[in-house]
Design a protein around this motif. Structure first.
Motif, PDB file in Angstrom:
ATOM      1  N   GLY A 110      76.293 -30.358  32.099  1.00 46.38           N
ATOM      2  CA  GLY A 110      76.707 -29.918  33.425  1.00 46.38           C
ATOM      3  C   GLY A 110      75.757 -28.871  33.969  1.00 46.38           C
ATOM      4  N   HIS A 111      76.024 -28.458  35.198  1.00 45.75           N
ATOM      5  CA  HIS A 111      75.174 -27.470  35.853  1.00 45.75           C
ATOM      6  C   HIS A 111      75.766 -26.085  35.700  1.00 45.75           C
ATOM      7  CE1 HIS A 111      73.506 -30.825  38.551  1.00 45.75           C
ATOM      8  NE2 HIS A 111      72.608 -30.508  37.648  1.00 45.75           N
ATOM      9  N   ASP A 112      74.911 -25.131  35.534  1.00 50.36           N
ATOM     10  CA  ASP A 112      75.339 -23.748  35.593  1.00 50.36           C
ATOM     11  C   ASP A 112      74.449 -23.036  36.600  1.00 50.36           C
ATOM     12  OD1 ASP A 112      72.917 -23.200  34.370  1.00 50.36           O
ATOM     13  OD2 ASP A 112      73.774 -22.719  32.429  1.00 50.36           O
ATOM     14  N   ALA A 113      74.668 -21.762  36.813  1.00 47.24           N
ATOM     15  CA  ALA A 113      73.924 -21.014  37.823  1.00 47.24           C
ATOM     16  C   ALA A 113      72.430 -21.012  37.540  1.00 47.24           C
ATOM     17  CB  ALA A 113      74.447 -19.587  37.899  1.00 47.24           C
ATOM     18  N   ALA A 114      72.039 -21.117  36.295  1.00 49.86           N
ATOM     19  CA  ALA A 114      70.621 -21.061  35.958  1.00 49.86           C
ATOM     20  C   ALA A 114      69.891 -22.355  36.291  1.00 49.86           C
ATOM     21  CB  ALA A 114      70.454 -20.748  34.468  1.00 49.86           C
ATOM     22  N   THR A 115      70.610 -23.455  36.401  1.00 47.28           N
ATOM     23  CA  THR A 115      69.943 -24.721  36.684  1.00 47.28           C
ATOM     24  C   THR A 115      70.187 -25.227  38.094  1.00 47.28           C
ATOM     25  OG1 THR A 115      71.799 -26.048  35.881  1.00 47.28           O
ATOM     26  CG2 THR A 115      70.096 -25.443  34.266  1.00 47.28           C
ATOM     27  N   TRP A 116      70.997 -24.514  38.890  1.00 44.78           N
ATOM     28  CA  TRP A 116      71.291 -24.955  40.246  1.00 44.78           C
ATOM     29  C   TRP A 116      70.047 -24.820  41.117  1.00 44.78           C
ATOM     30  CZ3 TRP A 116      71.139 -22.673  45.059  1.00 44.78           C
ATOM     31  CH2 TRP A 116      71.738 -23.401  46.088  1.00 44.78           C
ATOM     32  N   SER A 117      69.852 -25.777  42.003  1.00 40.23           N
ATOM     33  CA  SER A 117      68.719 -25.751  42.916  1.00 40.23           C
ATOM     34  C   SER A 117      69.213 -26.048  44.319  1.00 40.23           C
ATOM     35  CB  SER A 117      67.697 -26.813  42.494  1.00 40.23           C
ATOM     36  OG  SER A 117      66.752 -27.035  43.517  1.00 40.23           O
ATOM     37  N   PRO A 118      68.609 -25.432  45.346  1.00 48.18           N
ATOM     38  CA  PRO A 118      69.011 -25.762  46.711  1.00 48.18           C
ATOM     39  C   PRO A 118      68.766 -27.236  47.037  1.00 48.18           C
ATOM     40  CG  PRO A 118      67.148 -24.250  46.717  1.00 48.18           C
ATOM     41  CD  PRO A 118      67.614 -24.397  45.313  1.00 48.18           C
ATOM     42  N   LEU A 119      67.873 -27.863  46.300  1.00 43.15           N
ATOM     43  CA  LEU A 119      67.590 -29.275  46.529  1.00 43.15           C
ATOM     44  C   LEU A 119      68.757 -30.160  46.119  1.00 43.15           C
ATOM     45  CD1 LEU A 119      63.868 -29.413  45.414  1.00 43.15           C
ATOM     46  CD2 LEU A 119      64.794 -29.174  47.711  1.00 43.15           C
ATOM     47  N   ASP A 120      69.725 -29.597  45.386  1.00 44.74           N
ATOM     48  CA  ASP A 120      70.929 -30.327  44.993  1.00 44.74           C
ATOM     49  C   ASP A 120      72.042 -30.173  46.030  1.00 44.74           C
ATOM     50  OD1 ASP A 120      69.728 -31.034  42.597  1.00 44.74           O
ATOM     51  OD2 ASP A 120      70.508 -29.281  41.549  1.00 44.74           O
ATOM     52  N   SER A 121      71.758 -29.528  47.146  1.00 43.68           N
ATOM     53  CA  SER A 121      72.786 -29.167  48.104  1.00 43.68           C
ATOM     54  C   SER A 121      72.640 -29.926  49.421  1.00 43.68           C
ATOM     55  CB  SER A 121      72.694 -27.660  48.378  1.00 43.68           C
ATOM     56  OG  SER A 121      73.438 -27.302  49.493  1.00 43.68           O
ATOM     57  N   ASP A 122      73.738 -30.530  49.892  1.00 42.15           N
ATOM     58  CA  ASP A 122      73.738 -31.160  51.211  1.00 42.15           C
ATOM     59  C   ASP A 122      73.521 -30.114  52.303  1.00 42.15           C
ATOM     60  OD1 ASP A 122      74.189 -33.682  50.143  1.00 42.15           O
ATOM     61  OD2 ASP A 122      76.366 -33.556  50.417  1.00 42.15           O
ATOM     62  N   GLY A 123      74.024 -28.904  52.074  1.00 35.93           N
ATOM     63  CA  GLY A 123      73.858 -27.823  53.041  1.00 35.93           C
ATOM     64  C   GLY A 123      72.401 -27.490  53.292  1.00 35.93           C
ATOM     65  N   TRP A 124      71.603 -27.519  52.229  1.00 34.09           N
ATOM     66  CA  TRP A 124      70.175 -27.236  52.367  1.00 34.09           C
ATOM     67  C   TRP A 124      69.497 -28.272  53.264  1.00 34.09           C
ATOM     68  CZ3 TRP A 124      66.277 -24.259  52.651  1.00 34.09           C
ATOM     69  CH2 TRP A 124      64.983 -24.753  52.563  1.00 34.09           C
ATOM     70  N   TYR A 125      69.791 -29.546  53.031  1.00 31.43           N
ATOM     71  CA  TYR A 125      69.161 -30.598  53.827  1.00 31.43           C
ATOM     72  C   TYR A 125      69.634 -30.558  55.280  1.00 31.43           C
ATOM     73  CZ  TYR A 125      67.017 -32.391  49.658  1.00 31.43           C
ATOM     74  OH  TYR A 125      66.259 -32.506  48.530  1.00 31.43           O
TER      75      TYR A 125
END
Length: 106
Positions: A8-23
């Motif tokens: 799973g993801h934790d704060a250390a592996t999160w990327s803005p590229l994984d976010s619909d909000g970023w796009y």
């Protein structure tokens, strides 16, 4: 460490590229930049950029502008509104539309 999740993801592996909000923020920033270029205002918004808040919601940072730039932007918005440009607030996507005010008055 023992007892910690290994998948799973934790704060250390999160990327803005994984976010619909970023796009969404990036696409809106690009659209705004293109309109500012057409209006000759591209150099007046040096801080324009896409961003995310702490909750991962996309934001468009306009930054600080001079009073002259704010007046020019206000005039562009007034012209757009007087020529029939509107945003339908009942549309969930707030899709802008142009209307022909003369046809609506007939």
């Amino acid at each position: 460490m023992q007892g910690e999740p290994t998948s799973g993801h934790d704060a250390a592996t999160w990327s803005p590229l994984d976010s619909d909000g970023w796009y969404a923020a990036r696409n809106a920033t690009t659209a705004l930049r293109d309109a500012l270029v057409r209006a000759g205002l591209e150099k007046d918004f040096p801080y324009l950029r896409a961003d995310l808040n702490a909750f991962g919601h996309g934001l468009v940072e306009l930054g600080r502008v001079s009073p002259d730039t704010a007046e020019r932007l206000a005039e562009l918005l007034r012209l757009a509104l007087s020529s029939g440009f509107r945003v339908d607030r009942e549309d969930p996507g707030h899709t802008p539309t142009a209307t022909n005010e003369h046809e609506e008055r007939d």
